[in-house]
Every structure is written in structure tokens, then in C-alpha cells.
Design a protein around this motif. Structure first.
Motif, mmCIF file in Angstrom:
data_model
loop_
_atom_site.group_PDB
_atom_site.id
_atom_site.type_symbol
_atom_site.label_atom_id
_atom_site.label_comp_id
_atom_site.label_asym_id
_atom_site.label_seq_id
_atom_site.Cartn_x
_atom_site.Cartn_y
_atom_site.Cartn_z
ATOM 1 N N SER A 14 -75.373 -5.050 -3.156
ATOM 2 C CA SER A 14 -74.288 -4.727 -4.084
ATOM 3 C C SER A 14 -74.454 -3.317 -4.635
ATOM 4 C CB SER A 14 -74.233 -5.756 -5.215
ATOM 5 O OG SER A 14 -73.922 -7.019 -4.697
ATOM 6 N N VAL A 63 -72.217 -10.682 -1.799
ATOM 7 C CA VAL A 63 -71.829 -9.296 -1.509
ATOM 8 C C VAL A 63 -70.317 -9.194 -1.319
ATOM 9 C CG1 VAL A 63 -72.115 -7.367 0.105
ATOM 10 C CG2 VAL A 63 -74.107 -8.703 -0.613
ATOM 11 N N VAL A 66 -68.712 -9.617 -4.827
ATOM 12 C CA VAL A 66 -68.843 -8.408 -5.650
ATOM 13 C C VAL A 66 -67.900 -7.323 -5.132
ATOM 14 C CG1 VAL A 66 -70.427 -6.517 -6.233
ATOM 15 C CG2 VAL A 66 -71.166 -8.895 -6.500
ATOM 16 N N ASP A 67 -67.779 -7.212 -3.825
ATOM 17 C CA ASP A 67 -66.887 -6.206 -3.240
ATOM 18 C C ASP A 67 -65.425 -6.518 -3.591
ATOM 19 O OD1 ASP A 67 -66.290 -3.920 -1.635
ATOM 20 O OD2 ASP A 67 -65.858 -5.218 0.075
ATOM 21 N N ALA A 95 -75.111 -3.427 -10.711
ATOM 22 C CA ALA A 95 -75.227 -4.339 -9.565
ATOM 23 C C ALA A 95 -75.791 -5.689 -9.998
ATOM 24 C CB ALA A 95 -76.089 -3.716 -8.469
ATOM 25 N N VAL A 99 -73.477 -9.220 -9.789
ATOM 26 C CA VAL A 99 -73.897 -10.417 -9.047
ATOM 27 C C VAL A 99 -73.931 -11.625 -9.977
ATOM 28 C CG1 VAL A 99 -75.837 -11.489 -7.825
ATOM 29 C CG2 VAL A 99 -75.085 -9.194 -7.185
#
Length: 161
Positions: A14, A63, A66-67, A95, A99
Motif C-alpha cells: 500500500s 491492496v 486500499v487502491d 499506509a 489498511v
């Protein structure tokens, strides 16, 4: 590999999303590979063991989440970082919080307390004690105010991977 290790790898990835500007698919295709893990395992012990399929799915879910939800998660960080502009928060701290917040909002099988505790422990590897306290405060306020109602009485057991 433990879920804790998989979560920390997801934090690394992340962080890389924000640093490189890559999308989740591109980043995961290059980084979630045996070759990548072998190449950096000597300098970064976290990568000594390659994740099994369940762990890879967990890392990928974090991931991608988070994106996909980055702007929303950053909005929460800004909302609860009272007196701080988002630009003052280190990329690693962001980051870690992204998460944890993603897990709280979108992964109902992860108890909120476990997500926050794990985030604080991960932050201790990278940040000063003051910054770790800052992260803990933001995540605590976030959970108190934003935890979905159906998760309020969730038991504290975490599934092992």
C-alpha cells in the motif's frame, strides 16, 4: 506466514501504491511473486516466506481495497487527524492507517480491535513512539465514530491464515 506478516506486507504494498503511482494489479503482478520475495528476503526478513494461496488472497484484497478506496480512506485520516494536514502525515503512517481502516470498513471477518492493534504494532516498526500514539488516536476515533453498526458487538477472535 502469519496473518500479521501478511498484513504488514500489504502495508508495504500500500505504501508502494502511493510512492510509485502504480495500480494495484500492476504492483501485485510484480511484487506478489516468488521472484520478488526471493530477491529482497535477505535484506527484509518479512519476505523470507512466500504466502500461501489464502494469504495471497488476503494481501491482494487489502491492496486492491486500499487502491480502490484510497480517497475515502484519506478523507477519514484527514477528518480524524485534527490539527494536521494530510500532507504532514508520513506515507508509511498513511499506509498503515489505510489498511486498518479498509479492514474495519470492508472486511467484516476481521474484528475492528484486531485491525487497530495490528496497525499499531506494525507502526512501531517504522515510526517514532509519538507517531505511533498519533496513529492509535486517529484509528481509535475512527472506530468509535465510523464502525458499521453490525460490527459493534463483534467478538474479538481473528481467523488465522
Amino acid at each position: 506466514m502469519t496473518r500479521t506478516t501478511a498484513r504488514e506486507i500489504a502495508v508495504h504494498f500500500s505504501y508502494a501504491l502511493a510512492l510509485t503511482g502504480q495500480g494495484a494489479d500492476e504492483l501485485l503482478n510484480s511484487s506478489l511473486s516468488r521472484e520478488y520475495f526471493a530477491a529482497i528476503a535477505e535484506e527484509e526478513p518479512l519476505y523470507r516466506e512466500f504466502p500461501n494461496e489464502k494469504q495471497k488472497e488476503y494481501i491482494s484484497a487489502l491492496v486492491h481495497g486500499v487502491d480502490q478506496h484510497g480517497a475515502e480512506l484519506d478523507g477519514y485520516i484527514s477528518k480524524y487527524a485534527i490539527g494536521w494536514s494530510f500532507s504532514r502525515i508520513s506515507r508509511m503512517s498513511a499506509a498503515v492507517m489505510r489498511v486498518a481502516m479498509y479492514e474495519v470498513l470492508y472486511m467484516p471477518d476481521i474484528p475492528a480491535g484486531a485491525a487497530i492493534n495490528e496497525a499499531v504494532e506494525i507502526a512501531k516498526h517504522y515510526e517514532s513512539p509519538e507517531t505511533v500514539s498519533f496513529i492509535n488516536g486517529i484509528l481509535g476515533a475512527f472506530v468509535r465514530d465510523e464502525l458499521p453498526p453490525e460490527r459493534k458487538n463483534q467478538p474479538g477472535k481473528v481467523e488465522k491464515t
